[in-house]
Design a protein around this motif. Structure first.
Motif, mmCIF file in Angstrom:
data_model
loop_
_atom_site.group_PDB
_atom_site.id
_atom_site.type_symbol
_atom_site.label_atom_id
_atom_site.label_comp_id
_atom_site.label_asym_id
_atom_site.label_seq_id
_atom_site.Cartn_x
_atom_site.Cartn_y
_atom_site.Cartn_z
ATOM 1 N N SER A 1 40.328 50.984 38.405
ATOM 2 C CA SER A 1 38.933 50.427 38.683
ATOM 3 C C SER A 1 38.527 50.893 40.163
ATOM 4 C CB SER A 1 39.003 48.821 38.785
ATOM 5 O OG SER A 1 39.958 48.438 39.763
ATOM 6 N N ASP A 2 37.393 51.311 40.417
ATOM 7 C CA ASP A 2 36.687 51.777 41.593
ATOM 8 C C ASP A 2 36.058 50.613 42.284
ATOM 9 O OD1 ASP A 2 34.857 51.925 39.537
ATOM 10 O OD2 ASP A 2 34.284 54.020 40.420
ATOM 11 N N PHE A 3 36.460 49.390 41.930
ATOM 12 C CA PHE A 3 35.523 48.207 42.725
ATOM 13 C C PHE A 3 36.537 47.244 42.841
ATOM 14 C CE2 PHE A 3 35.497 47.738 38.051
ATOM 15 C CZ PHE A 3 35.999 46.355 38.011
ATOM 16 N N VAL A 4 35.884 46.220 43.717
ATOM 17 C CA VAL A 4 36.631 45.181 44.141
ATOM 18 C C VAL A 4 35.904 43.906 43.620
ATOM 19 C CG1 VAL A 4 37.401 43.425 45.841
ATOM 20 C CG2 VAL A 4 37.497 45.877 46.426
ATOM 21 N N ALA A 5 36.435 43.005 42.641
ATOM 22 C CA ALA A 5 35.709 41.864 41.898
ATOM 23 C C ALA A 5 35.983 40.657 42.819
ATOM 24 C CB ALA A 5 36.352 41.683 40.663
ATOM 25 N N LEU A 6 34.625 40.051 43.100
ATOM 26 C CA LEU A 6 34.756 38.545 43.718
ATOM 27 C C LEU A 6 34.002 37.560 42.626
ATOM 28 C CD1 LEU A 6 33.343 39.617 47.082
ATOM 29 C CD2 LEU A 6 35.711 39.390 46.479
ATOM 30 N N THR A 7 34.505 36.439 42.890
ATOM 31 C CA THR A 7 34.042 35.452 42.301
ATOM 32 C C THR A 7 33.047 34.656 43.078
ATOM 33 O OG1 THR A 7 35.940 34.968 40.855
ATOM 34 C CG2 THR A 7 34.354 33.328 40.805
#
Length: 181
Positions: free
Chosen positions: A74-80
């Protein structure tokens, strides 16, 4: 892995591949007793064939090591968020860090890269320093400024900001450096 390590791994894999094939062929008595010493015992032939096949498989694994590795997952950061998932790309982090780093007095030619860390992200900053600037103090200011700015803007933890000062900037340009005092 450095280029030299890759070359050495490739050479070792090719040599192991040749050794494994030769060992398996000797175990199968393909060469015959005229070329290689005659191994008549049955268990030794099986052991040589199996050992040769295992060496070939290991050599093939190392030979195609880089091909089987895919690009980063992945080249992103996932947040909720309250209403679903939020994805912030590494390019966004990079732009934020570059924007803040370019504002630091004494920093020129600023560029960053983002990597995934254990509990957040790691920012790798590469820059040039203007002459007659305290590089250590400027680097500490870059670290704290980028860390605070990115964390405040995105809510993502910045584990480290690694600063690499590559060289002194061209002295003929009068930029953001202090003049005199």
């Amino acid at each position: 892995m450095s280029v030299l390590d890759r070359i050495l791994l490739f050479l070792l894999a090719v040599a192991s591949l040749c050794l494994g094939v030769a060992l398996a062929l000797i175990g199968a008595n393909v060469f015959g007793p005229a070329y290689v010493f005659d191994v008549e015992t049955y268990p030794t032939n099986i052991v040589a064939i199996v050992a040769g096949i295992i060496i070939v498989l290991i050599a093939l694994r190392f030979l195609f090591y880089r091909i089987s590795r895919s690009s980063p997952v992945s080249d992103f950061v996932a947040l909720t968020g309250e209403h679903g998932h939020i994805r912030i790309s590494y390019d966004t982090f990079r732009q934020l860090a570059n924007r803040r780093g370019a504002q630091i007095k004494g920093a020129e030619g600023f560029d960053t890269r983002i990597r995934q860390g254990q509990e957040g992200i790691v920012v790798l900053a590469r820059m040039q320093a203007l002459p007659d600037v305290d590089i250590a103090a400027m680097s500490r200011e870059v670290q704290s400024s980028i860390k605070d700015y990115v964390e405040k803007a995105t809510g993502v933890t910045v584990e480290q900001v690694l600063v690499h000062v590559t060289e002194l900037s061209n002295a003929s340009k009068q930029g953001k450096a202090w003049n005199g005092a």
